[in-house]
Structures are given as structure tokens and as C-alpha cells.
Motif scaffolding. Structure first.
Motif, PDB file in Angstrom:
ATOM      1  N   VAL A  43       0.847  -1.204   0.000  1.00 52.04           N
ATOM      2  CA  VAL A  43       0.000   0.000   0.000  1.00 52.04           C
ATOM      3  C   VAL A  43       0.881   1.253   0.000  1.00 52.04           C
ATOM      4  N   ASP A  44       0.713   2.086  -1.011  1.00 51.88           N
ATOM      5  CA  ASP A  44       1.299   3.442  -1.019  1.00 51.88           C
ATOM      6  C   ASP A  44       0.233   4.354  -1.603  1.00 51.88           C
ATOM      7  N   VAL A  45      -0.754   4.669  -0.753  1.00 56.39           N
ATOM      8  CA  VAL A  45      -1.972   5.328  -1.255  1.00 56.39           C
ATOM      9  C   VAL A  45      -1.665   6.688  -1.867  1.00 56.39           C
ATOM     10  N   LEU A  46      -0.649   7.406  -1.348  1.00 58.32           N
ATOM     11  CA  LEU A  46      -0.188   8.672  -1.954  1.00 58.32           C
ATOM     12  C   LEU A  46       1.235   8.475  -2.452  1.00 58.32           C
ATOM     13  N   ARG A  47       1.477   8.074  -3.721  1.00 57.86           N
ATOM     14  CA  ARG A  47       0.399   7.878  -4.655  1.00 57.86           C
ATOM     15  C   ARG A  47       0.602   6.616  -5.495  1.00 57.86           C
ATOM     16  N   ALA A  48       1.708   5.891  -5.257  1.00 55.24           N
ATOM     17  CA  ALA A  48       2.122   4.864  -6.225  1.00 55.24           C
ATOM     18  C   ALA A  48       1.058   3.792  -6.480  1.00 55.24           C
ATOM     19  N   THR A  49       0.457   3.244  -5.393  1.00 61.05           N
ATOM     20  CA  THR A  49      -0.475   2.138  -5.663  1.00 61.05           C
ATOM     21  C   THR A  49      -1.823   2.652  -6.175  1.00 61.05           C
ATOM     22  N   GLY A  78       6.699   8.308 -13.227  1.00 66.90           N
ATOM     23  CA  GLY A  78       7.169   8.322 -11.848  1.00 66.90           C
ATOM     24  C   GLY A  78       7.547   9.695 -11.363  1.00 66.90           C
ATOM     25  N   GLU A  79       8.226   9.682 -10.214  1.00 64.69           N
ATOM     26  CA  GLU A  79       8.571  10.955  -9.581  1.00 64.69           C
ATOM     27  C   GLU A  79       9.870  10.850  -8.808  1.00 64.69           C
ATOM     28  N   VAL A  80      10.496  12.004  -8.685  1.00 60.18           N
ATOM     29  CA  VAL A  80      11.562  12.223  -7.706  1.00 60.18           C
ATOM     30  C   VAL A  80      11.191  13.543  -7.032  1.00 60.18           C
ATOM     31  N   GLY A  81      11.063  13.522  -5.712  1.00 59.94           N
ATOM     32  CA  GLY A  81      10.589  14.719  -5.012  1.00 59.94           C
ATOM     33  C   GLY A  81       9.168  15.074  -5.424  1.00 59.94           C
ATOM     34  N   GLY A  82       8.396  14.095  -5.855  1.00 53.99           N
ATOM     35  CA  GLY A  82       6.994  14.312  -6.212  1.00 53.99           C
ATOM     36  C   GLY A  82       6.764  14.672  -7.670  1.00 53.99           C
ATOM     37  N   LEU A  83       7.835  15.058  -8.376  1.00 50.87           N
ATOM     38  CA  LEU A  83       7.677  15.546  -9.758  1.00 50.87           C
ATOM     39  C   LEU A  83       8.363  14.618 -10.751  1.00 50.87           C
ATOM     40  N   GLY A 107       4.095  11.586 -14.851  1.00 54.07           N
ATOM     41  CA  GLY A 107       4.509  11.599 -13.455  1.00 54.07           C
ATOM     42  C   GLY A 107       3.951  10.401 -12.697  1.00 54.07           C
ATOM     43  N   ASN A 108       3.658  10.627 -11.414  1.00 51.06           N
ATOM     44  CA  ASN A 108       3.084   9.586 -10.560  1.00 51.06           C
ATOM     45  C   ASN A 108       1.721  10.052 -10.068  1.00 51.06           C
ATOM     46  N   SER A 109       0.966  10.664 -10.961  1.00 50.54           N
ATOM     47  CA  SER A 109      -0.311  11.271 -10.592  1.00 50.54           C
ATOM     48  C   SER A 109      -1.462  10.433 -11.140  1.00 50.54           C
ATOM     49  N   PHE A 131       8.804   4.453 -11.531  1.00 51.43           N
ATOM     50  CA  PHE A 131       9.735   4.609 -10.407  1.00 51.43           C
ATOM     51  C   PHE A 131       9.187   5.663  -9.463  1.00 51.43           C
ATOM     52  N   THR A 132       9.069   5.320  -8.170  1.00 49.87           N
ATOM     53  CA  THR A 132       8.682   6.312  -7.168  1.00 49.87           C
ATOM     54  C   THR A 132       9.585   6.155  -5.942  1.00 49.87           C
ATOM     55  N   THR A 133       9.513   7.148  -5.053  1.00 47.27           N
ATOM     56  CA  THR A 133      10.484   7.205  -3.955  1.00 47.27           C
ATOM     57  C   THR A 133      10.353   6.042  -2.981  1.00 47.27           C
ATOM     58  N   ASN A 134       9.114   5.683  -2.646  1.00 51.21           N
ATOM     59  CA  ASN A 134       8.913   4.631  -1.634  1.00 51.21           C
ATOM     60  C   ASN A 134       8.155   3.425  -2.173  1.00 51.21           C
ATOM     61  N   GLY A 135       7.076   3.692  -2.920  1.00 52.31           N
ATOM     62  CA  GLY A 135       6.160   2.620  -3.308  1.00 52.31           C
ATOM     63  C   GLY A 135       6.807   1.541  -4.144  1.00 52.31           C
ATOM     64  N   THR A 136       7.539   1.945  -5.168  1.00 54.03           N
ATOM     65  CA  THR A 136       8.053   0.920  -6.085  1.00 54.03           C
ATOM     66  C   THR A 136       9.154   0.092  -5.425  1.00 54.03           C
ATOM     67  N   SER A 186       1.966  13.920   6.805  1.00 49.68           N
ATOM     68  CA  SER A 186       3.094  14.764   6.384  1.00 49.68           C
ATOM     69  C   SER A 186       3.310  14.654   4.877  1.00 49.68           C
ATOM     70  N   HIS A 187       3.174  13.441   4.337  1.00 49.05           N
ATOM     71  CA  HIS A 187       3.358  13.310   2.890  1.00 49.05           C
ATOM     72  C   HIS A 187       2.207  13.973   2.123  1.00 49.05           C
ATOM     73  N   GLY A 188       0.999  13.911   2.695  1.00 51.28           N
ATOM     74  CA  GLY A 188      -0.146  14.574   2.067  1.00 51.28           C
ATOM     75  C   GLY A 188       0.050  16.079   1.987  1.00 51.28           C
ATOM     76  N   ARG A 221       2.898  17.689   1.864  1.00 52.42           N
ATOM     77  CA  ARG A 221       3.906  17.981   0.820  1.00 52.42           C
ATOM     78  C   ARG A 221       3.301  17.833  -0.570  1.00 52.42           C
ATOM     79  N   THR A 222       2.465  16.783  -0.721  1.00 57.77           N
ATOM     80  CA  THR A 222       1.850  16.519  -2.030  1.00 57.77           C
ATOM     81  C   THR A 222       0.936  17.676  -2.434  1.00 57.77           C
ATOM     82  N   ALA A 223       0.168  18.184  -1.462  1.00 56.54           N
ATOM     83  CA  ALA A 223      -0.723  19.315  -1.750  1.00 56.54           C
ATOM     84  C   ALA A 223       0.083  20.565  -2.091  1.00 56.54           C
TER      85      ALA A 223
HETATM   86  C1  MLT Z   1       6.247   7.333  -3.128  1.00 58.22           C
HETATM   87  O1  MLT Z   1       6.514   6.274  -3.703  1.00 58.22           O
HETATM   88  O2  MLT Z   1       6.911   7.775  -2.210  1.00 58.22           O
HETATM   89  C2  MLT Z   1       5.059   8.156  -3.538  1.00 58.22           C
HETATM   90  O3  MLT Z   1       4.253   7.472  -4.411  1.00 58.22           O
HETATM   91  C3  MLT Z   1       5.518   9.512  -3.933  1.00 58.22           C
HETATM   92  C4  MLT Z   1       4.474  10.399  -4.546  1.00 58.22           C
HETATM   93  O4  MLT Z   1       3.560  10.867  -3.872  1.00 58.22           O
HETATM   94  O5  MLT Z   1       4.542  10.653  -5.744  1.00 58.22           O
END
Ligand code: MLT
Length: 257
Positions: free
Chosen positions: A25-31, A67-72, A80-82, A99-104, A210-212, A214-216
Motif C-alpha cells: 500500500v502506497d496510497v499517496l500515490r504509487a499504488t 514516476g517521480e523524484v521529489g513528487g515531480l 509523473g506519478n499522478s 519509479f517512485t520514492t517509496n512505493g516501487t 506529512s506526505h499529504g 507535501r503533495t498538496a
Molecule cells: C512514493 O513512492 O513515495 C510516492 O508514491 C511519492 C508520490 O507521492 O509521488
């Protein structure tokens, strides 16, 4: 029928937990993005542990690089990862590399340990049905800081995954974290869609993490709203192959394992 269910509150915990089935689960936002990609007609999603691996695989496969690095999206990425961006993208019949920071990373960490599925609120009901075909299930929160820090939004979503599986396997034994998740009914209310009041609470919970926040700040508030909604996708993204630093997912909806 599921007999035991627990949550890896941090992705790193999953190393110490064995199960027949892991729901990442990486609800914001990878999965949420993965569930949406399949709903929009993508044929496969290869998740990569590093940006370099993602670039290499996308070139080799002629796949969309997302994907994203730093959200972008980094320079040269197609998307992206939107999840909201995916709703308007031309995806039908294409393959994607993400590719994403945590989810992948979390997928690469558990690939090979058992069945591995991608779960979010977007596909929670479909995932609960698929996971219920396994005797033991661990829901893996991707978290922050490469899986070493707690993420509220992933835990709150994991709570809904656990509750949805328990609705199908009522007698299942819960581990400590899954038991705690069931008791925290506040999270359930905060992220449950339905009544306008609850929808507002949902947005607050995900954006309040906290991640939400930053995402907003990055301008992706619509992704948070979208990610808060249950069952916008019937996809059951499932790892069907993996290698060093990557895992290939296909939509196995309709299969129970
Ligand atoms: C993650 O893998 O850390 C997230 O999906 C990053 C994001 O919000 O894009």
C-alpha cells in the motif's frame, strides 16, 4: 479464506514477516496510480527500485516512463506519478515502467516472498477478494524514507484493507498491528467516502499526513481527493515476474490467487 492477517507498519518490517500474500500500500500515490493505470487500459506496469533501472527498462521495452523524484516527474519522463494525470493519458494497450520514492521499492522488497498485490482505496474491494484466497496475508505500508518511517495515510488505508478482508474471512486471526488498525475506527471514518462530511474528513486525513501536506504543496491536491475514493478501479495488480531491482505487475482481476 484468510486465517491470519497482519500489517507491516514499515516496509522494512516485511523482511521479518512471512505470509502467502503481501498487499503493498502506497496510497499517496504509487499504488493508487498503479490501480488507475490498469483501469485505464495499461497492459503491464514494471516497478523499478531506482530511477536508472526505470530509464533502462523503459528504453528496452519501449514502455511509457512514469514516476517521480521529489513528487515531480524527472526530465525525460513521459508521465509523473499522478493518478489524476493517468485519467487523460493515452494508455490503452501500452506498457509502463514506474519509479517512485517509496512505493516501487516496497514491491521489490517483497517480490518472491509470496503473492504480491498492489492495494489502495481505489481498488480496496477487488484486493480484499483476491487476498481472501490466501491463508495468510500481510499488508505492507510503503511508508516514507524508503520504508523506514511511518506514514499515516498508508496505515489508515491498510486498516481499510484489513477490515475488507475480515468482512470476507470473519474468523481470521489478526496480528498486533492489524488488531490496532481495527480498533482505530477513527481512521476508518476519516478516510471513508460517502457522506459529504465523511468525504471532507477523508481529504483531511490524507492531506493532513506529512506526505499529504507535501503533495498538496506541490499542487497535487486533486490526487489526494482521488486517492481518498474507494473502488474507482477493479484492478488486482499482481507481481507476475521480478528480477534485480524490478517487478512486473499485470492486472489479475477475476482470479482468486
Ligand atoms: C512514493 O513512492 O513515495 C510516492 O508514491 C511519492 C508520490 O507521492 O509521488
Amino acid at each position: 479464506m484468510t486465517r491470519t492477517i497482519d500489517i507491516a507498519v514499515l516496509a522494512s518490517e516485511a523482511d521479518e514477516m512471512s505470509a502467502d500474500c503481501y498487499v503493498v500500500v502506497d496510497v499517496l500515490r504509487a499504488t493508487t496510480t498503479i490501480a488507475t493505470l490498469f483501469e485505464q487500459g495499461i497492459k503491464s506496469v514494471t516497478v523499478a527500485e531506482s530511477e536508472a533501472t526505470a530509464r533502462h527498462l523503459a528504453r528496452a521495452k519501449g514502455a511509457l516512463l512514469c514516476g517521480e523524484v521529489g513528487g515531480l516527474p524527472p526530465e525525460g519522463f513521459d508521465l509523473g506519478n499522478s493518478p489524476v494525470e493517468m485519467l487523460d493519458a493515452e494508455l490503452d494497450g501500452r506498457h509502463a515502467v514506474l519509479f517512485t520514492t517509496n512505493g516501487t521499492r516496497a514491491f521489490c522488497q517483497v517480490a518472491g516472498k509470496g503473492a504480491v498485490l498492489a492495494g489502495a482505496l481505489a481498488n480496496v474491494s477487488a484486493i480484499a477478494v483476491a487476498a481472501s484466497g490466501h491463508e495468510s496475508v500481510v499488508v505492507v505500508c510503503a511508508g516514507n524514507a524508503a520504508g523506514r518511517r511511518f506514514a499515516l495515510e498508508d496505515f489508515a488505508t491498510a486498516a481499510q484493507v484489513v477490515q475488507s478482508i475480515l468482512a470476507l474471512s470473519p474468523g481470521a486471526e489478526t496480528g498486533d498491528a492489524a488488531g490496532m488498525a481495527i480498533e482505530t475506527w477513527g481512521y476508518e471514518n476519516w478516510i471513508a467516502p460517502g457522506l459529504p462530511q465523511q468525504t471532507d474528513r477523508s481529504g483531511r486525513a490524507l492531506r493532513g499526513s506529512s506526505h499529504g501536506r507535501r503533495t498538496a504543496e506541490l499542487g497535487f491536491a486533486p490526487d489526494i481527493q482521488f486517492a481518498s475514493r474507494r473502488d474507482t478501479s477493479g484492478a488486482v495488480p499482481t507481481v507476475v515476474a521480478f528480477g534485480d531491482g524490478w517487478a512486473l505487475l499485470e492486472d489479475r482481476r477475476g482470479n482468486s490467487s
